[in-house]
Write a protein that holds these residues in place. Structure first.
Motif, PDB file in Angstrom:
ATOM      1  N   ARG A  83      -6.480  -6.813  -8.027  1.00 47.14           N
ATOM      2  CA  ARG A  83      -7.438  -5.700  -7.993  1.00 47.14           C
ATOM      3  C   ARG A  83      -6.895  -4.507  -8.749  1.00 47.14           C
ATOM      4  NH1 ARG A  83      -9.039  -6.396  -1.704  1.00 47.14           N
ATOM      5  NH2 ARG A  83     -10.640  -7.998  -1.994  1.00 47.14           N
ATOM      6  N   SER A  84      -5.610  -4.229  -8.547  1.00 43.50           N
ATOM      7  CA  SER A  84      -4.981  -3.110  -9.251  1.00 43.50           C
ATOM      8  C   SER A  84      -5.006  -3.348 -10.761  1.00 43.50           C
ATOM      9  CB  SER A  84      -3.547  -2.937  -8.759  1.00 43.50           C
ATOM     10  OG  SER A  84      -2.871  -1.969  -9.515  1.00 43.50           O
ATOM     11  N   GLU A  85      -4.667  -4.567 -11.163  1.00 46.20           N
ATOM     12  CA  GLU A  85      -4.674  -4.892 -12.590  1.00 46.20           C
ATOM     13  C   GLU A  85      -6.085  -4.822 -13.164  1.00 46.20           C
ATOM     14  OE1 GLU A  85      -2.799  -8.693 -13.070  1.00 46.20           O
ATOM     15  OE2 GLU A  85      -0.803  -7.915 -12.572  1.00 46.20           O
ATOM     16  N   SER A  86      -7.064  -5.287 -12.390  1.00 42.91           N
ATOM     17  CA  SER A  86      -8.439  -5.220 -12.894  1.00 42.91           C
ATOM     18  C   SER A  86      -8.886  -3.768 -13.019  1.00 42.91           C
ATOM     19  CB  SER A  86      -9.395  -6.003 -11.991  1.00 42.91           C
ATOM     20  OG  SER A  86      -9.523  -5.374 -10.720  1.00 42.91           O
ATOM     21  N   ALA A  87      -8.462  -2.919 -12.078  1.00 38.50           N
ATOM     22  CA  ALA A  87      -8.800  -1.495 -12.178  1.00 38.50           C
ATOM     23  C   ALA A  87      -8.129  -0.889 -13.408  1.00 38.50           C
ATOM     24  CB  ALA A  87      -8.376  -0.760 -10.914  1.00 38.50           C
ATOM     25  N   ASP A  88      -6.870  -1.278 -13.662  1.00 40.10           N
ATOM     26  CA  ASP A  88      -6.174  -0.786 -14.857  1.00 40.10           C
ATOM     27  C   ASP A  88      -6.863  -1.269 -16.126  1.00 40.10           C
ATOM     28  OD1 ASP A  88      -4.348   0.415 -13.188  1.00 40.10           O
ATOM     29  OD2 ASP A  88      -2.781  -1.106 -13.464  1.00 40.10           O
ATOM     30  N   ILE A  89      -7.286  -2.532 -16.126  1.00 43.01           N
ATOM     31  CA  ILE A  89      -7.961  -3.079 -17.306  1.00 43.01           C
ATOM     32  C   ILE A  89      -9.282  -2.352 -17.529  1.00 43.01           C
ATOM     33  CG2 ILE A  89      -9.146  -5.134 -18.181  1.00 43.01           C
ATOM     34  CD1 ILE A  89      -6.881  -6.794 -16.877  1.00 43.01           C
ATOM     35  N   LEU A  90     -10.021  -2.099 -16.448  1.00 41.70           N
ATOM     36  CA  LEU A  90     -11.288  -1.369 -16.582  1.00 41.70           C
ATOM     37  C   LEU A  90     -11.050   0.044 -17.098  1.00 41.70           C
ATOM     38  CD1 LEU A  90     -13.311  -2.459 -13.422  1.00 41.70           C
ATOM     39  CD2 LEU A  90     -13.857  -2.925 -15.805  1.00 41.70           C
ATOM     40  N   ALA A  91     -10.016   0.703 -16.578  1.00 41.06           N
ATOM     41  CA  ALA A  91      -9.706   2.065 -17.037  1.00 41.06           C
ATOM     42  C   ALA A  91      -9.335   2.043 -18.516  1.00 41.06           C
ATOM     43  CB  ALA A  91      -8.573   2.654 -16.201  1.00 41.06           C
ATOM     44  N   GLU A  92      -8.541   1.066 -18.904  1.00 44.01           N
ATOM     45  CA  GLU A  92      -8.145   0.954 -20.313  1.00 44.01           C
ATOM     46  C   GLU A  92      -9.361   0.661 -21.191  1.00 44.01           C
ATOM     47  OE1 GLU A  92      -5.725   1.193 -23.536  1.00 44.01           O
ATOM     48  OE2 GLU A  92      -5.188   1.638 -21.472  1.00 44.01           O
ATOM     49  N   ALA A  93     -10.236  -0.222 -20.699  1.00 41.49           N
ATOM     50  CA  ALA A  93     -11.444  -0.542 -21.468  1.00 41.49           C
ATOM     51  C   ALA A  93     -12.318   0.699 -21.619  1.00 41.49           C
ATOM     52  CB  ALA A  93     -12.228  -1.660 -20.781  1.00 41.49           C
ATOM     53  N   ARG A  94     -12.404   1.495 -20.562  1.00 38.61           N
ATOM     54  CA  ARG A  94     -13.186   2.738 -20.652  1.00 38.61           C
ATOM     55  C   ARG A  94     -12.568   3.687 -21.665  1.00 38.61           C
ATOM     56  NH1 ARG A  94     -13.664   2.597 -14.502  1.00 38.61           N
ATOM     57  NH2 ARG A  94     -15.689   1.630 -14.187  1.00 38.61           N
ATOM     58  N   LYS A  95     -11.227   3.788 -21.641  1.00 38.54           N
ATOM     59  CA  LYS A  95     -10.550   4.657 -22.605  1.00 38.54           C
ATOM     60  C   LYS A  95     -10.826   4.188 -24.030  1.00 38.54           C
ATOM     61  CE  LYS A  95      -6.674   6.054 -19.698  1.00 38.54           C
ATOM     62  NZ  LYS A  95      -5.215   5.925 -19.518  1.00 38.54           N
ATOM     63  N   VAL A  96     -10.716   2.875 -24.242  1.00 39.52           N
ATOM     64  CA  VAL A  96     -10.959   2.327 -25.577  1.00 39.52           C
ATOM     65  C   VAL A  96     -12.410   2.585 -25.999  1.00 39.52           C
ATOM     66  CG1 VAL A  96     -11.140   0.157 -26.865  1.00 39.52           C
ATOM     67  CG2 VAL A  96      -9.127   0.611 -25.459  1.00 39.52           C
ATOM     68  N   ALA A  97     -13.335   2.364 -25.057  1.00 38.73           N
ATOM     69  CA  ALA A  97     -14.752   2.589 -25.368  1.00 38.73           C
ATOM     70  C   ALA A  97     -15.001   4.059 -25.689  1.00 38.73           C
ATOM     71  CB  ALA A  97     -15.629   2.146 -24.200  1.00 38.73           C
ATOM     72  N   ALA A  99     -12.805   6.188 -26.818  1.00 36.82           N
ATOM     73  CA  ALA A  99     -12.172   6.467 -28.110  1.00 36.82           C
ATOM     74  C   ALA A  99     -13.037   5.961 -29.258  1.00 36.82           C
ATOM     75  CB  ALA A  99     -10.786   5.819 -28.168  1.00 36.82           C
ATOM     76  N   GLN A 100     -13.624   4.767 -29.087  1.00 40.67           N
ATOM     77  CA  GLN A 100     -14.486   4.231 -30.139  1.00 40.67           C
ATOM     78  C   GLN A 100     -15.740   5.074 -30.295  1.00 40.67           C
ATOM     79  OE1 GLN A 100     -15.117   0.147 -29.053  1.00 40.67           O
ATOM     80  NE2 GLN A 100     -13.231  -0.566 -30.034  1.00 40.67           N
ATOM     81  N   ILE A 101     -16.287   5.542 -29.181  1.00 46.21           N
ATOM     82  CA  ILE A 101     -17.474   6.393 -29.249  1.00 46.21           C
ATOM     83  C   ILE A 101     -17.133   7.697 -29.956  1.00 46.21           C
ATOM     84  CG2 ILE A 101     -19.045   7.786 -27.829  1.00 46.21           C
ATOM     85  CD1 ILE A 101     -19.034   5.439 -25.814  1.00 46.21           C
ATOM     86  N   ASP A 102     -15.985   8.291 -29.584  1.00 46.21           N
ATOM     87  CA  ASP A 102     -15.566   9.533 -30.243  1.00 46.21           C
ATOM     88  C   ASP A 102     -15.336   9.316 -31.737  1.00 46.21           C
ATOM     89  OD1 ASP A 102     -15.707  10.894 -27.871  1.00 46.21           O
ATOM     90  OD2 ASP A 102     -13.543  10.801 -27.456  1.00 46.21           O
TER      91      ASP A 102
END
Length: 180
Positions: A83-97, A99-102
């Motif tokens: 669960r912790s890793e999935s939360a980290d992956i989701l947070a990273e995916a949000r950051k990447v998204a 960054a791509q939007i910006d």
């Protein structure tokens, strides 16, 4: 008479007969010895074996229960970690998204600025060309008007001088002011 028979039969059962008693004790001792020698040992051994198997089964059940608890705790730990890793992956995916939007916004803004600058340059070039065309038309009209007023054809030197005087007298600032 019934009383008498009942009294006699009951007396025989409670009478102490030493011979019968001795034979009963000898039969009991022989039976006890045979049972002890051939039956009690194997029966006791069977009971002890069964007790050992039951004790062993209880110990194995306790061990299995402890192992199950450990596995359950490990599963819970692994699940928490997942669960912790999935939360980290989701947070990273949000950051990447984000960054791509910006980046896409920046690229779009850069492209918009470039197109706006290109459009300004085109407008300035068109304005300059239009002003040059207007000056040329004014010069031609001035020459034609002068020829009509004066009634003679002017030479190249007179035409150039008259055109320059006419163009200098015209106010193109309104057209040039709109380009800035």
């Amino acid at each position: 008479m019934v009383d008498l028979l009942a009294a006699e039969s009951s007396n025989d059962l409670i009478k102490v007969v030493p011979g019968l008693m001795i034979w009963t004790l000898i039969a009991f001792a022989i039976t006890f010895f045979v049972l002890k020698k051939f039956a009690f040992g194997p029966i006791q051994k069977t009971i002890d074996d069964r007790r050992d198997r039951i004790r062993q089964a209880v110990d194995e059940a306790d061990n299995a229960r402890n192992e199950a608890r450990e596995l359950l705790e490990q599963n819970r730990a692994i699940l928490g970690q997942a669960r912790s890793e999935s939360a980290d992956i989701l947070a990273e995916a949000r950051k990447v998204a984000d960054a791509q939007i910006d980046r896409a916004k920046q690229e779009a803004e850069t492209e918009r600025q470039r197109r706006l600058e290109d459009t300004r340059k085109q407008i300035e070039a068109e304005t300059t060309r239009a002003i040059g065309q207007i000056r040329s038309e004014v010069a031609d009209l001035t020459i034609e008007a002068t020829e009509r007023v004066v009634g003679k054809v002017l030479d190249a030197e007179d035409q150039r001088r008259l055109v320059q005087e006419a163009v200098q007298g015209l106010d193109f600032s309104a057209l040039e002011g709109s380009k800035s």
